[in-house]
Design a protein around this motif. Structure first.
Motif, mmCIF file in Angstrom:
data_model
loop_
_atom_site.group_PDB
_atom_site.id
_atom_site.type_symbol
_atom_site.label_atom_id
_atom_site.label_comp_id
_atom_site.label_asym_id
_atom_site.label_seq_id
_atom_site.Cartn_x
_atom_site.Cartn_y
_atom_site.Cartn_z
ATOM 1 N N SER A 167 0.777 -1.463 0.080
ATOM 2 C CA SER A 167 0.062 -0.072 -0.036
ATOM 3 C C SER A 167 0.906 1.164 0.060
ATOM 4 C CB SER A 167 -0.906 0.054 1.011
ATOM 5 O OG SER A 167 -0.206 -0.054 2.224
ATOM 6 N N ASN A 168 2.148 0.963 0.293
ATOM 7 C CA ASN A 168 3.064 2.341 0.002
ATOM 8 C C ASN A 168 3.128 2.441 -1.472
ATOM 9 O OD1 ASN A 168 3.359 2.714 2.839
ATOM 10 N ND2 ASN A 168 5.491 1.643 2.979
ATOM 11 N N GLU A 169 3.472 1.467 -2.024
ATOM 12 C CA GLU A 169 3.771 1.522 -3.539
ATOM 13 C C GLU A 169 2.593 1.765 -4.577
ATOM 14 O OE1 GLU A 169 7.446 -1.525 -3.310
ATOM 15 O OE2 GLU A 169 5.538 -2.087 -4.278
ATOM 16 N N PHE A 170 1.272 1.421 -4.111
ATOM 17 C CA PHE A 170 0.052 1.524 -5.163
ATOM 18 C C PHE A 170 -1.010 2.066 -4.196
ATOM 19 C CE2 PHE A 170 2.554 -2.320 -6.215
ATOM 20 C CZ PHE A 170 2.959 -2.078 -7.579
ATOM 21 N N ASP A 171 -1.712 2.623 -4.900
ATOM 22 C CA ASP A 171 -2.854 3.276 -4.309
ATOM 23 C C ASP A 171 -4.077 2.444 -3.994
ATOM 24 O OD1 ASP A 171 -3.502 2.704 -7.015
ATOM 25 O OD2 ASP A 171 -4.247 4.629 -7.520
ATOM 26 N N ILE A 172 -3.951 1.312 -3.220
ATOM 27 C CA ILE A 172 -4.956 0.470 -2.902
ATOM 28 C C ILE A 172 -4.721 0.324 -1.368
ATOM 29 C CG2 ILE A 172 -5.848 -1.741 -2.753
ATOM 30 C CD1 ILE A 172 -5.197 -1.997 -5.724
ATOM 31 N N PRO A 173 -5.613 0.944 -0.521
ATOM 32 C CA PRO A 173 -5.674 0.830 0.876
ATOM 33 C C PRO A 173 -5.651 -0.578 1.555
ATOM 34 C CG PRO A 173 -7.973 1.584 0.226
ATOM 35 C CD PRO A 173 -6.893 1.670 -1.023
ATOM 36 N N CYS A 174 -5.000 -0.791 2.390
ATOM 37 C CA CYS A 174 -4.945 -2.121 3.198
ATOM 38 C C CYS A 174 -5.314 -2.052 4.243
ATOM 39 C CB CYS A 174 -3.475 -2.997 2.874
ATOM 40 S SG CYS A 174 -3.021 -3.256 1.277
ATOM 41 N N ILE A 175 -6.242 -2.764 5.008
ATOM 42 C CA ILE A 175 -6.544 -3.069 6.256
ATOM 43 C C ILE A 175 -5.935 -4.569 6.787
ATOM 44 C CG2 ILE A 175 -8.412 -3.296 8.160
ATOM 45 C CD1 ILE A 175 -7.957 -0.257 6.830
ATOM 46 N N GLY A 176 -5.284 -4.573 7.883
ATOM 47 C CA GLY A 176 -4.848 -5.833 8.472
ATOM 48 C C GLY A 176 -5.702 -6.401 9.545
ATOM 49 N N LEU A 177 -5.857 -7.620 9.415
ATOM 50 C CA LEU A 177 -6.480 -8.095 10.705
ATOM 51 C C LEU A 177 -5.601 -9.448 11.290
ATOM 52 C CD1 LEU A 177 -10.259 -9.063 9.625
ATOM 53 C CD2 LEU A 177 -9.205 -7.246 10.662
ATOM 54 N N PRO A 178 -5.307 -9.221 12.479
ATOM 55 C CA PRO A 178 -4.286 -10.044 13.315
ATOM 56 C C PRO A 178 -4.787 -11.620 13.301
ATOM 57 C CG PRO A 178 -5.299 -8.683 14.889
ATOM 58 C CD PRO A 178 -5.987 -8.396 13.662
ATOM 59 N N GLY A 179 -4.423 -12.373 12.437
ATOM 60 C CA GLY A 179 -4.675 -13.891 12.425
ATOM 61 C C GLY A 179 -3.667 -14.695 12.546
ATOM 62 N N THR A 180 -3.272 -15.080 13.740
ATOM 63 C CA THR A 180 -2.108 -16.008 14.005
ATOM 64 C C THR A 180 -2.063 -16.573 15.506
ATOM 65 O OG1 THR A 180 0.234 -16.003 14.518
ATOM 66 C CG2 THR A 180 -0.698 -13.849 14.667
ATOM 67 N N ILE A 181 -1.786 -17.882 15.617
ATOM 68 C CA ILE A 181 -1.982 -18.662 16.778
ATOM 69 C C ILE A 181 -0.743 -17.881 17.760
ATOM 70 C CG2 ILE A 181 -2.995 -20.404 15.971
ATOM 71 C CD1 ILE A 181 -0.119 -22.070 16.248
ATOM 72 N N ASP A 182 0.018 -17.290 17.183
ATOM 73 C CA ASP A 182 1.332 -16.743 17.773
ATOM 74 C C ASP A 182 1.017 -15.891 18.966
ATOM 75 O OD1 ASP A 182 2.851 -18.991 16.918
ATOM 76 O OD2 ASP A 182 3.739 -17.526 15.351
ATOM 77 N N LYS A 183 0.055 -14.861 18.624
ATOM 78 C CA LYS A 183 -0.297 -13.755 19.558
ATOM 79 C C LYS A 183 0.809 -12.647 19.505
ATOM 80 C CE LYS A 183 -1.348 -12.994 23.931
ATOM 81 N NZ LYS A 183 -1.366 -11.760 24.430
ATOM 82 N N ASP A 184 1.604 -12.837 18.495
ATOM 83 C CA ASP A 184 2.782 -11.621 18.671
ATOM 84 C C ASP A 184 2.788 -10.382 17.889
ATOM 85 O OD1 ASP A 184 2.850 -13.370 16.147
ATOM 86 O OD2 ASP A 184 5.070 -13.545 15.950
ATOM 87 N N ILE A 185 1.722 -9.682 18.295
ATOM 88 C CA ILE A 185 1.469 -8.519 17.163
ATOM 89 C C ILE A 185 0.688 -7.653 18.411
ATOM 90 C CG2 ILE A 185 -0.308 -7.672 15.598
ATOM 91 C CD1 ILE A 185 0.943 -9.551 14.210
ATOM 92 N N ALA A 186 1.551 -6.320 18.280
ATOM 93 C CA ALA A 186 1.159 -5.477 19.140
ATOM 94 C C ALA A 186 -0.333 -4.657 18.666
ATOM 95 C CB ALA A 186 2.212 -4.369 19.097
ATOM 96 N N GLY A 187 -0.982 -3.971 19.640
ATOM 97 C CA GLY A 187 -2.158 -3.226 19.224
ATOM 98 C C GLY A 187 -3.273 -3.905 19.380
ATOM 99 N N THR A 188 -3.177 -5.271 19.953
ATOM 100 C CA THR A 188 -4.396 -6.099 20.347
ATOM 101 C C THR A 188 -4.537 -7.152 21.386
ATOM 102 O OG1 THR A 188 -6.038 -7.541 19.117
ATOM 103 C CG2 THR A 188 -3.920 -7.880 18.668
ATOM 104 N N ASP A 189 -5.177 -7.125 22.185
ATOM 105 C CA ASP A 189 -5.042 -8.015 23.278
ATOM 106 C C ASP A 189 -4.942 -9.312 22.906
ATOM 107 O OD1 ASP A 189 -5.073 -6.206 25.028
ATOM 108 O OD2 ASP A 189 -7.176 -6.201 25.424
ATOM 109 N N PHE A 190 -5.829 -9.859 21.878
ATOM 110 C CA PHE A 190 -5.672 -11.309 21.215
ATOM 111 C C PHE A 190 -5.628 -11.279 19.657
ATOM 112 C CE2 PHE A 190 -7.101 -11.757 25.498
ATOM 113 C CZ PHE A 190 -6.557 -12.917 26.095
ATOM 114 N N THR A 191 -5.048 -12.287 19.344
ATOM 115 C CA THR A 191 -5.052 -12.355 17.790
ATOM 116 C C THR A 191 -6.001 -13.640 17.417
ATOM 117 O OG1 THR A 191 -3.244 -13.975 18.017
ATOM 118 C CG2 THR A 191 -2.820 -11.709 17.360
ATOM 119 N N ILE A 192 -6.688 -13.666 16.176
ATOM 120 C CA ILE A 192 -7.706 -14.608 16.006
ATOM 121 C C ILE A 192 -6.790 -15.930 15.790
ATOM 122 C CG2 ILE A 192 -9.046 -15.535 13.902
ATOM 123 C CD1 ILE A 192 -9.300 -12.204 13.174
ATOM 124 N N GLY A 193 -7.235 -16.932 16.820
ATOM 125 C CA GLY A 193 -6.647 -18.353 16.381
ATOM 126 C C GLY A 193 -5.927 -18.656 17.886
#
Ligand code: F6P
Length: 327
Positions: free
Chosen positions: A117-143
């Motif tokens: 999305s830095n290179e092209f004009d298509i907005p991207c939204i992320g959803l945290p989907g990982t069993i690892d829970k190693d993502i900031a900004g959310t208490d839990f991740t999907i899975g």
């Protein structure tokens, strides 16, 4: 001013996680509710490059909320990390008129989305989907919740046989770079110790504690090891401990990919459903390059970059509690 989003693509990328299907369902149905056209992209970014893209309607996501895996399949695409790969992917999205993207995945997937999305004009939204829970900004991740419960169920069973034989079990759970599954399942199963990638593994201390417990005739001993601990998982730890404690009856058990499968828990289904809804709303509000998280039961936005770089902090206190409670 960003362009109004009219056609959105949804993909799952990286390691699958229980609840990804519930997230896809939520994105598709919320998109349709708001009058958007929704496209499924098969096998993550690789599907974008290969034009493996299809139109989805409400029925495409019927009867999937309860299923593990991902109906859109997943992949870790190396080609997407080349400028040529991303250019091809962009051209394919343009061909379908897709002007907004929802990426369900973990840190690698977010890095890809950020670049794209830095290179092209298509907005991207992320959803945290990982069993690892190693993502900031959310208490839990999907899975994560489902994976931890799978691990707990398995470790409880191991405890039965450990108890019957007075054995020490070293149980390996997933987490190449993250120790959350190990910590949460370790606390829930009364493990003696939890070994995780975020901390140094202190073999001397483990041997000392086990020897002391042996003297007290403590019978069941479980050590939960994340696959990415300093020594590289349970097999190595088992070898070292057998060497250091030749009289101990030690067994190693690797839980492996069973942690990634199975029906998502209620928590994961609901998390995924809410996040999927918010992802579409975010695109409609003109947001870009952010991940939708849930913090203290409230929706939270964090830049994709920060979600990956900041990580979650490992709680030293939780590790201390594990040791105290198993003494
Ligand atoms: O990212 C999720 C995860 O399950 C990690 O815990 C694990 O290290 C990795 O994926 C395993 O990946 P693969 O299925 O490609 O071996």
């Amino acid at each position: 001013m960003s362009k109004q989003v009219t056609k959105i693509g949804v993909l799952t990328s990286g390691g699958d996680a229980p609840g990804m299907n519930a997230a896809i369902r939520a994105v598709v149905r919320t998109g349709i509710y708001y009058g958007l056209e929704v496209y499924g992209i098969v096998r993550g970014y690789q599907g974008m490059i290969e034009d493996n893209i299809f139109h989805m309607d409400s029925k495409s996501v019927a009867n999937i909320i309860q299923k593990g895996g991902t109906i859109l399949k997943t992949a870790r695409s190396k080609e997407f990390f080349t400028p040529e790969g991303r250019q091809k992917a962009y051209e394919n999205l343009q061909k379908h008129g897709i002007n907004g993207l929802v990426v369900i995945g973990g840190d690698g997937s977010f890095r890809g989305a950020q670049k794209f999305s830095n290179e092209f004009d298509i907005p991207c939204i992320g959803l945290p989907g990982t069993i690892d829970k190693d993502i900031a900004g959310t208490d839990f991740t999907i899975g994560f919740d489902t994976a931890v419960n799978t691990a707990v169920e398995a470790i409880d069973k191991i405890r039965d046989t450990a108890d019957a034989h007075d054995r020490l079990f070293i149980v390996e759970v997933m987490g190449r770079d993250a120790g959350y599954i190990a910590m949460h399942s370790g606390l829930a199963t009364g493990a003696e110790n939890v070994l995780i990638p975020e901390q140094k593994t202190n073999i001397d201390e483990i041997v000392m504690t086990l020897t002391e417990k042996e003297k007290r005739k403590k019978l069941v001993n479980l050590i939960v090891v994340a696959e990415g601990d300093e020594y590289g998982g349970a097999t190595e730890i088992g070898k070292i401990l057998k060497d250091r404690m030749p009289n101990a009856d030690i067994r190693v058990c690797i839980l492996g990919h069973i942690q990634r499968g199975g029906a998502p828990s209620c928590i994961d289904r609901n998390l995924a459903s809410q996040m999927g809804y918010y992802a579409v709303e975010s695109l409609l509000q003109g947001r870009n390059n952010v991940m939708v998280g849930i913090v203290n039961n409230e929706m939270n936005y964090i830049k994709l970059d920060d979600a990956v770089k900041q990580k979650q902090t490992v709680s030293d206190e939780m590790l201390k509690i594990i040791k105290i409670l198993a003494s």
